[in-house]
Each structure stands twice: as structure tokens, then as C-alpha cells.
Design an enzyme around this catalytic site. Structure first.
Site, PDB file in Angstrom:
ATOM      1  N   SER A 413       0.786  -1.095   0.067  1.00 60.84           N
ATOM      2  CA  SER A 413      -0.239   0.129  -0.035  1.00 60.84           C
ATOM      3  C   SER A 413       0.917   1.188   0.072  1.00 60.84           C
ATOM      4  O   SER A 413       2.128   1.131   0.636  1.00 60.84           O
ATOM      5  CB  SER A 413      -0.864  -0.009   1.259  1.00 60.84           C
ATOM      6  OG  SER A 413      -1.888   1.010   1.076  1.00 60.84           O
ATOM      7  N   PRO A 414       0.549   2.159  -0.608  1.00 65.81           N
ATOM      8  CA  PRO A 414       1.168   3.633  -0.547  1.00 65.81           C
ATOM      9  C   PRO A 414       1.333   4.079   0.860  1.00 65.81           C
ATOM     10  O   PRO A 414       0.219   4.114   1.753  1.00 65.81           O
ATOM     11  CB  PRO A 414       0.379   4.618  -1.400  1.00 65.81           C
ATOM     12  CG  PRO A 414      -0.641   3.658  -2.112  1.00 65.81           C
ATOM     13  CD  PRO A 414      -0.833   2.428  -1.368  1.00 65.81           C
ATOM     14  N   GLN A 491       1.545   6.865  -7.251  1.00 61.95           N
ATOM     15  CA  GLN A 491       0.408   7.441  -6.871  1.00 61.95           C
ATOM     16  C   GLN A 491       0.603   9.006  -6.709  1.00 61.95           C
ATOM     17  O   GLN A 491       1.527   9.663  -6.144  1.00 61.95           O
ATOM     18  CB  GLN A 491      -0.004   7.061  -5.279  1.00 61.95           C
ATOM     19  CG  GLN A 491      -1.271   7.710  -4.864  1.00 61.95           C
ATOM     20  CD  GLN A 491      -1.690   7.437  -3.365  1.00 61.95           C
ATOM     21  OE1 GLN A 491      -0.996   7.780  -2.474  1.00 61.95           O
ATOM     22  NE2 GLN A 491      -2.523   6.295  -3.100  1.00 61.95           N
ATOM     23  N   TYR A 572      -7.346  14.882   0.866  1.00 60.74           N
ATOM     24  CA  TYR A 572      -6.265  15.655   0.129  1.00 60.74           C
ATOM     25  C   TYR A 572      -7.009  16.247  -1.017  1.00 60.74           C
ATOM     26  O   TYR A 572      -8.264  16.369  -1.122  1.00 60.74           O
ATOM     27  CB  TYR A 572      -5.107  14.754  -0.619  1.00 60.74           C
ATOM     28  CG  TYR A 572      -4.299  14.273   0.502  1.00 60.74           C
ATOM     29  CD1 TYR A 572      -3.724  14.914   1.584  1.00 60.74           C
ATOM     30  CD2 TYR A 572      -4.176  12.749   0.875  1.00 60.74           C
ATOM     31  CE1 TYR A 572      -2.776  14.433   2.712  1.00 60.74           C
ATOM     32  CE2 TYR A 572      -3.652  12.307   1.745  1.00 60.74           C
ATOM     33  CZ  TYR A 572      -2.896  13.267   2.595  1.00 60.74           C
ATOM     34  OH  TYR A 572      -2.073  12.707   3.925  1.00 60.74           O
ATOM     35  N   ARG A 620      -7.558   5.747  -5.756  1.00 60.59           N
ATOM     36  CA  ARG A 620      -7.890   5.397  -4.372  1.00 60.59           C
ATOM     37  C   ARG A 620      -9.038   6.639  -3.968  1.00 60.59           C
ATOM     38  O   ARG A 620      -9.032   7.765  -4.278  1.00 60.59           O
ATOM     39  CB  ARG A 620      -6.640   5.654  -3.673  1.00 60.59           C
ATOM     40  CG  ARG A 620      -6.876   5.568  -2.009  1.00 60.59           C
ATOM     41  CD  ARG A 620      -5.863   5.470  -1.232  1.00 60.59           C
ATOM     42  NE  ARG A 620      -5.350   4.061  -1.013  1.00 60.59           N
ATOM     43  CZ  ARG A 620      -4.681   3.613  -0.235  1.00 60.59           C
ATOM     44  NH1 ARG A 620      -4.085   4.279   0.769  1.00 60.59           N
ATOM     45  NH2 ARG A 620      -4.211   2.255  -0.045  1.00 60.59           N
ATOM     46  N   GLY A 717      -0.156  -2.198   4.289  1.00 59.38           N
ATOM     47  CA  GLY A 717       0.911  -1.267   4.506  1.00 59.38           C
ATOM     48  C   GLY A 717       1.591  -1.529   5.878  1.00 59.38           C
ATOM     49  O   GLY A 717       2.942  -2.035   5.601  1.00 59.38           O
ATOM     50  N   ARG A 718       1.241  -1.338   6.923  1.00 57.03           N
ATOM     51  CA  ARG A 718       2.098  -1.561   8.008  1.00 57.03           C
ATOM     52  C   ARG A 718       2.371  -2.968   8.183  1.00 57.03           C
ATOM     53  O   ARG A 718       3.779  -3.347   8.682  1.00 57.03           O
ATOM     54  CB  ARG A 718       1.084  -1.211   9.380  1.00 57.03           C
ATOM     55  CG  ARG A 718       0.706   0.189   9.605  1.00 57.03           C
ATOM     56  CD  ARG A 718      -0.116   0.388  10.806  1.00 57.03           C
ATOM     57  NE  ARG A 718      -0.459   1.966  10.825  1.00 57.03           N
ATOM     58  CZ  ARG A 718      -1.261   2.394  10.412  1.00 57.03           C
ATOM     59  NH1 ARG A 718      -2.182   1.631   9.581  1.00 57.03           N
ATOM     60  NH2 ARG A 718      -1.445   3.729  10.679  1.00 57.03           N
TER      61      ARG A 718
END
Length: 790
Positions: A413-414, A491, A572, A620, A717-718
Site C-alpha cells: 500500500s502507498p 500514486q 487531500y 484511491r 501497509g504496516r
């Protein structure tokens, strides 16, 4: 201790018996407004875990219950003329009336005073005259209502209707029958509870309920206590005639209900404490409310006995039980929503539908089922491999993202690293992304790469708006392509009103104390009270930013990226146009959802025009704002549909981060229901891959989501921060070696999981004898012979 118990159901009676057993000096009185032999409902189901607790706490009660049990292992899913059976589950059920009699008799033996057909005295009086008042008076608790200000209940009424019935047809397993009727989908949940009877629930969406005429029947049913909706029951006999096979249907105050989920901020007020349905409810599709109430009773009795002070005991009870109940309610919520939305799964082949149903709550999973019934899961793996070259775990089957084939279903994941200088990626980014690529993931995504200096989140964010930045990214892309089978995606995004902030570890989303820049947005609405108020963008500025996205897309193509993702999530710039919480414009870019999507779609179209046709674009999105008045699941479907219609090859489904004041429902895989719905309502129709993301942390989760058809890929991600080689390690743990998980040649010696200690030594033959074989348990309930295994 003087204890008043309001409600003589299983929870109240079991608590009373345990307390009296722990100390015969306790003075315990139970008030129950119904007669001792009144009961609503038919059977109750227990798990082995709960039964173990009951056996330890009171062997007398357990032994009496055990003599009544119907036991079996199988779950049958009947769908489109096919039956899929999963074994090894282990159920024990009994008559609710028999359970009450056992508990009443035990209470009488121990000296508990019970008043039936008697309303409890006023709760204030009870609280004044007793040390503890236990309110177990059900989901419509009068005690909870009396002290609503202290307990702060929230009652959520759901959209399905259900009716609880019995039959003299003795089922031999737990069964789900999915009926595609002229009115819509109806489902029957059924199980045996004695030698003579079974119970079943018919559940259906309100819209189907109305089309079938049940609403008209319900309106004409007498309202006196105990009256059943006989007209509805008559139609149910017809609709499920093939299931009932001529057997009778038994009613017991059987009327249509909407399930109500009860949650309370607190379970205690002074010396009054809630127990069972009075404190919480969980949808019947994952288990029994009686089971939860008896677990509450055991915990409350233990805490009152172990802690010297009443207040400390009640606090300990809630601290112990609340996490368990919260987890159960989370699973129940997932299950009830699955049945509410069952229509979106009826396109699935019966094997996948059965797996999807069994794993709907996320408590039963791919690995869990493989442990219970390896043959069942092996059959599913074979089914999933029907369009591929070999059978392998679902996560390691290849997948198409537009024209691009990925070797497996895992996406890194970004994740923003905040390690750039002047937007230029460096050795840190090379190692970060390169290690994940060599770790086996099919697709590695960069962090949000910003389209301009003022479009950065922090001073440490990367960009693609200068030759040095482009060259830095080309170096990363070349490394990934040379040293792994992974594809790499960029991304692109603009921070908008969430820009000019500190590095994450210095204060996430906090404004820079100095050296900051002006932030912009669709409207002058800040992310939080401490962030800058953004300046509203003009039409000319919107055109300029759109061109910045186009220029960066050109640079990304030259750098060699395989995939481009447009960041329209997390508050964003493009996301803030979509959400009504951040966009209150009155021009063509504000107002309706279609208008709020206008600018993000313009940017998407402009980028798609310059991005190479043989390379996919994804988007996304935030599928919910987790805040009243913001984007919700229905909006998310339309947002995804709009991007799919404009040519998005994939929708990456995240949530939230539009307002600091959001209230997300965190939990394992908590965002996946949004991906699930989008995949089955949009992705399937448009051939658009759907990427699930959010607290997905195990290969079990990934396999479960992919095989159930809830997502096409999973972004983690994590998990990859914890283990850059997570995908290769997941393959090793599943004994998989093949094209879906290719180890770099220098790492081949690490393919086998290292031995970690003596526990992995071969077991002696005596241990194997004691442990038994590995044959799947397929015991079915045969009343005349007790449970038998075919």
C-alpha cells in the site's frame, strides 16, 4: 450480600445460581413477569468454549444440560439446487424451555428466591434496599430506559425482517437455505435442538417482505401477547415446502421483527448493572444471545466474588466483558450486513457463495475452515483455479489490472515516508520500495508523489515536478524491474488543505510553526480547528493544477512506472472536492455528488489521455467520511462507478481522513465491506479490479477476501513495514512455492522456515495416538441414535 435480579431468563437465573453457590449467605431474589414455563423462541446454541466455562463453574448445571444436547459438526449451504457442506464446526443446542427448567431447579436447590408472574418493584427502591441490582430484563429493558442518561444506550434498527419458528422436522445439521422467490431473496437459518424438533428463522430484506405481502399480513395480526402471524406462516409453508417436506410449522409469539442492535456507553450506574440483552445484542446469525448472557453471568459472579468492593467488582466485570462483547458485536454487524446485502452475491457460483456465507463475519476464515475441513477448502482452491494453470492458495493466483498481469494478489500500500529533500527520492526510498518488491508482492506502490511544491503534505514529501525527482524515481523503478517480478506504481496527489504540516513523527497533520506555505481547497473549510483555512481555488487555478497532474504523469511514464494511481482519498485536494464536508462551492464544482466529482474526473481524464494506453490507471477513494453528513457507502458506489466508466482499471477502496473529528469503526479488515460492495456492484459490471485495504494483516485475511469475491487484490501497509518479505514468508507458511511467489536467487536458501525450537521436533507415536487422526468431523444429529458420523 443482598442481590436483586430483574429478569428470570437464562442469564439472570444462571447468575443467581452461581452467586448462591459461591456463598450460600448471599440473599438473592429474582423477579420475572412471565410464568415459569413461558418462553419465547425455541432453541439455543452454545459453543464448546462457553460450555467449557459452564462445566467448570457449575458441573451440576452442565451435566443436566449435556443430557439435553443435540450435537453435530456440519453446516449445509443449500443454494441453486446444490448443497455444500463444511464440517468440523462443533455445535451443541437445546430447548430454551428445558434450559430454563434446569436453571430454575438449580436455583431452587440452592435457595434462590424466585417470583414468577411478578413485576419487579421500582428499581430505585431495589437499589436502596439491595447491595447490587442486576438488570437482565432483555433487549427492551425497562431498567436501562429508567437510567438512560447513565447507561447512554444506542439502539440501531436494521433493514431485514425476520420471524422465529419451529418445526417437527428434525434437521441433522445447521442449514442455510437460500430461496430465490418471485418476490426476491429469502433465507432460512435452521438447526435441531432436541430429538423431536428444530428451530428456523426466515429472514428477508424489508423490500422483499413488502413485495411478498407479508406487510399486509402483519398489519392484520392481533396485537395481544402470544399472538402469531398465521397468514405469514402459511405463506412461509408454501415458499419453503421443499425444505419442510410436509412437516408442521410451530409458532410461539411468532411475528415479523426488525433486529435491533443495542449498545450502551456504560453497563453500570451506582449499584445497578446490566447483563445480557439489556446491555448488548448481537445478530442471531452468529450465535445465541443466551450464550452471551450466560457468559456475562459467569463473569459478573466471578468479579463480585473476587473483588472486595462492589464498585471495583462492577468495574472489573465491564472491563472484562466489554472487549469480548465488542468483538462479538463487530462480527455480528458484518454478518447481519451480509444478509441485508445478500442480493449482491447471488451472481456467484455456488462454491464461492457457500464460502462467502461461511466467512461473512470474518471470524471464520480460509485458514480456520482449512483446519476444520481441509477437503472443503481444497475443493474451493480447485474451483478458484479453474481459469488458471494450477491450484495454489488464492492470494498467489495471477490477476489482471487492466492490460497488466500481476503475479499475485498482494499490493504494498502507498505509505508516506517523509524522507525526501526538495521532493527528491533517495536511497531510503530505493531500499524501502526495493525491499518490498524483492519480498514478493505483486505490485509495489509509492507514497503519494506530489504534483507541485505547494501540493506537498510536509517538507519531506516526494514529487515528480523536477528533472532531479524524475531521475530519482527512475533509479527506484529500474531497481525493482531488475531485481524482482513485482510491478511498481506511482500514486499522484495534491495535499490541498492538508498541506504545510509537520513530519508525521513530529505531529501528524499539525501545521508547520515556520517555513510553511499557503494551502488551498475547494472551499475555505480547514481540516481541523488548528489547521490553516484554505484559500478557495479559482477556475484558472484549477486548470493550472490539472496541468500539473498531467506533467507529472508524463514524467512518471518516462520514469518507467507500470501503474498510475490518482489519489482521491483521505481529505487531500481531489478527495476534498468529493466530500460535502469540505466542498461547499456554489459553482459547477459544488453541490450534488455529480458536481463534486466533476473536477476529480477532469483530472483523471486529462491524465488518462497522456498516460500510456498499455499501462493501467487506478484511483484511491475514501468510501466513507466516518462523519454525519459526509460520504457514505451509497455515495462510494457511485464514486467508484463514475471512475470505472471513465476508464479506471482499479478502485483502491480506503476510508476517512477528511475531518480530524471523524469516528471510524476500527477493527480487523474494517474497510473491506466497502470494497466488497464496490466489487460486486461496480467492479464486476465494468471489469474493474477492486483493491481492499485497511487493517489486513495476515495471509489468512487475504485468502479469505479473495476467495469470497470481496476483492481482487489486497493492499497491506504496516504489515510490510513489520516484514518487508511478508509475501514470500506467507508463501513459505502455506508450503507454496511457484510463480506466484518467486524468491530472488540469492535468497533461495531462506525459502524454508527456520526451526524455532524443540516444539517443532517430530512427535512420538504415543502423542499421535493421544491426539487422534486428522479426519474431518462430519457428525450429524440423528436423534434415535444420538450423534453419528457417516
Amino acid at each position: 450480600m443482598r442481590i436483586a435480579v430483574v429478569g428470570g431468563g437464562p442469564g439472570g437465573l444462571y447468575f443467581s445460581a452461581l452467586m448462591k453457590q459461591l456463598d450460600p449467605a448471599h440473599e438473592i431474589t429474582v423477579w420475572e413477569r412471565n410464568a415459569a414455563d413461558d418462553t419465547f423462541g425455541f432453541g439455543v446454541v452454545f459453543s464448546d468454549e462457553t460450555l467449557g466455562g459452564i462445566e467448570h463453574a457449575d458441573p451440576v448445571i452442565f451435566q443436566a444440560m449435556q443430557r439435553e444436547f443435540a450435537r453435530w459438526d456440519d453446516i449445509d449451504v443449500h443454494y441453486r439446487g446444490r448443497t455444500h457442506t463444511s464440517g468440523g464446526h462443533g455445535f451443541a443446542a437445546m430447548s430454551r424451555k428445558r434450559l430454563l427448567r434446569i436453571l430454575q431447579r438449580r436455583c431452587a436447590e440452592l435457595g434462590v428466591r424466585a417470583h414468577f408472574r411478578t413485576e419487579a418493584p421500582d428499581v430505585e427502591r431495589l437499589a436502596a434496599e439491595h447491595d447490587v441490582v442486576v438488570a437482565c430484563d432483555g433487549a427492551n429493558s425497562a431498567v436501562r430506559s429508567r437510567f438512560a442518561g447513565a447507561f447512554a444506550p444506542n439502539v440501531e434498527t436494521r433493514r431485514c425482517k425476520y420471524i422465529w419458528l419451529g418445526t417437527d422436522l428434525v434437521f441433522d445439521a445447521f442449514r442455510f437455505d437460500i430461496a430465490e422467490t418471485p418476490y426476491g431473496i429469502m433465507q432460512l437459518h435452521g438447526y435441531p435442538f432436541s430429538r423431536e424438533a428444530s428451530t428456523f428463522i426466515v429472514e428477508l430484506h424489508e423490500d422483499v417482505w413488502k413485495r411478498a405481502g407479508f406487510a399486509d399480513f402483519d398489519a392484520t395480526t392481533p396485537v395481544e401477547p402470544g399472538a402469531s402471524d398465521e397468514k405469514s406462516i402459511g405463506l412461509i409453508r408454501e415458499l419453503f415446502a421443499d425444505v419442510l417436506d410436509g412437516h408442521s410449522v410451530v409458532a410461539n409469539n411468532s411475528r415479523w421483527l426488525n433486529f435491533r442492535t443495542v449498545r450502551c456507553e456504560s453497563w453500570r450506574h451506582r449499584n445497578v448493572v446490566l447483563l445480557g440483552d439489556a446491555a448488548h445484542t448481537a445478530h442471531f446469525s452468529i450465535g445465541s444471545g443466551t450464550k452471551l448472557a450466560m457468559e456475562d453471568a459467569l463473569a459478573l459472579a466471578a468479579c463480585l466474588h473476587q473483588h472486595p468492593g462492589r464498585d471495583a467488582a462492577l468495574e472489573a466485570y465491564e472491563l472484562e466483558r466489554r472487549p469480548v462483547v465488542t468483538s462479538t458485536q463487530r462480527a455480528a454487524q458484518a454478518s447481519l450486513e451480509w444478509f441485508e446485502n445478500i442480493r449482491q452475491y447471488t451472481h456467484q457460483d455456488p462454491p464461492q457463495f457457500a464460502f462467502n456465507l461461511l466467512t461473512r463475519s470474518r471470524r471464520v476464515t480460509y485458514d480456520n475452515l482449512r483446519m476444520r475441513d481441509p477437503e472443503f477448502v481444497a475443493g474451493l482452491d480447485t474451483w478458484f483455479a479453474r481459469d488458471h494453470t494450477e491450484v495454489r492458495p488464492p492470494m498467489f493466483q495471477p490477476v489482471k489490472l487492466g492490460p497488466l498481469e500481476l503475479p499475485n494478489r498482494v499490493v504494498v500500500s502507498p505509505m508516506d515516508m517523509y524522507r525526501a529533500t526538495d521532493g527528491v527520492p533517495n536511497d531510503f526510498h530505493l531500499v524501502h520500495l526495493g525491499s518490498k518488491a524483492m519480498g514478493g508482492a505483486g505490485l509495489v506502490m509509492t507514497e503519494m508523489v506530489c504534483v507541485s511544491g505547494p501540493g506537498r503534505i510536509t517538507p519531506g514529501c516526494t514529487g515528480l515536478y523536477s528533472p532531479a525527482q524524475e531521475e530519482g524515481w527512475r533509479r527506484v523503478v529500474d531497481f525493482v524491474h531488475r531485481n524482482s517480478q513485482a510491478r511498481i506504481g506511482v500514486q499522484l496527489g495534491h495535499a490541498g488543505r492538508k498541506g504545510s504540516t509537520k513530519l508525521m513523527w513530529e505531529g501528524i497533520d499539525e501545521p508547520l510553526p515556520e517555513g510553511g506555505w499557503e494551502v488551498v481547497g475547494p472551499s475555505p473549510i480547514p481540516y481541523s480547528e488548528v489547521n490553516q483555512v484554505p484559500r478557495e481555488l479559482t477556475a484558472a487555478e484549477l486548470a493550472e493544477i490539472r496541468q500539473q497532474f498531467v506533467s507529472c504523469a508524463d514524467a512518471a511514464a518516462r520514469a518507467g512506472f507500470d501503474v498510475l494511481e490518482l489519489h482521491c482519498a483521505h481529505g487531500y485536494l481531489l478527495s476534498s472536492f468529493i466530500s460535502p464536508l469540505s466542498n461547499q462551492r456554489t459553482d459547477a464544482y459544488g453541490g450534488s455528488l455529480a458536481n463534486r466529482l466533476r473536477y476529480p474526473l477532469e483530472v483523471f481524464d486529462a491524465v488518462r489521455e497522456v498516460w500510456p494506453a498499455d499501462r493501467p490507471m487506478t484511483v484511491r477513494i475514501s468510501a466513507t467520511d466516518w462523519f454525519e453528513g459526509g460520504i457514505d457507502a451509497d455515495d462510494a458506489v457511485e464514486i467508484a462507478r463514475a471512475f470505472a466508466e471513465h476508464g479506471a482499471a482499479g478502485i483502491d477502496v480506503s476510508t476517512g481522513q477528511v475531518l480530524r473529528a471523524e469516528r471510524p469503526a476500527f477493527g480487523r479488515s474494517y474497510q473491506t465491506p466497502y470494497a466488497d460492495r464496490i466489487r460486486n456492484e461496480v467492479g464486476r459490471e465494468h471489469g474493474t479490479a477492486v483493491i481492499a485495504v485497511g487493517a489486513i494483516s495476515s495471509h489468512d485475511d487475504v485468502n479469505s477476501l479473495i476467495l469470497a469475491g470481496r476483492a481482487d487484490l489486497c493492499a497491506l501497509g504496516r504489515t510490510h513495514l513489520h516484514d518487508p518479505h511478508w509475501t514470500l514468508h506467507a508463501a513459505a507458511e502455506q508450503d507454496y512455492s511457484g510463480p506466484g511467489a518467486v524468491w530472488p536467487d540469492p535468497f533461495l536458501a531462506g525459502r524454508r522456515r527456520p526451526q524455532t525450537g524443540r516444539t517443532e521436533d517430530p512427535k512420538p507415536r504415543l502423542e499421535l495416538i493421544r491426539s487422534g487422526g486428522t479426519t474431518t468431523a462430519h457428525t450429524r444429529w440423528v436423534p434415535d441414535q444420538r450423534p453419528t458420523a457417516p
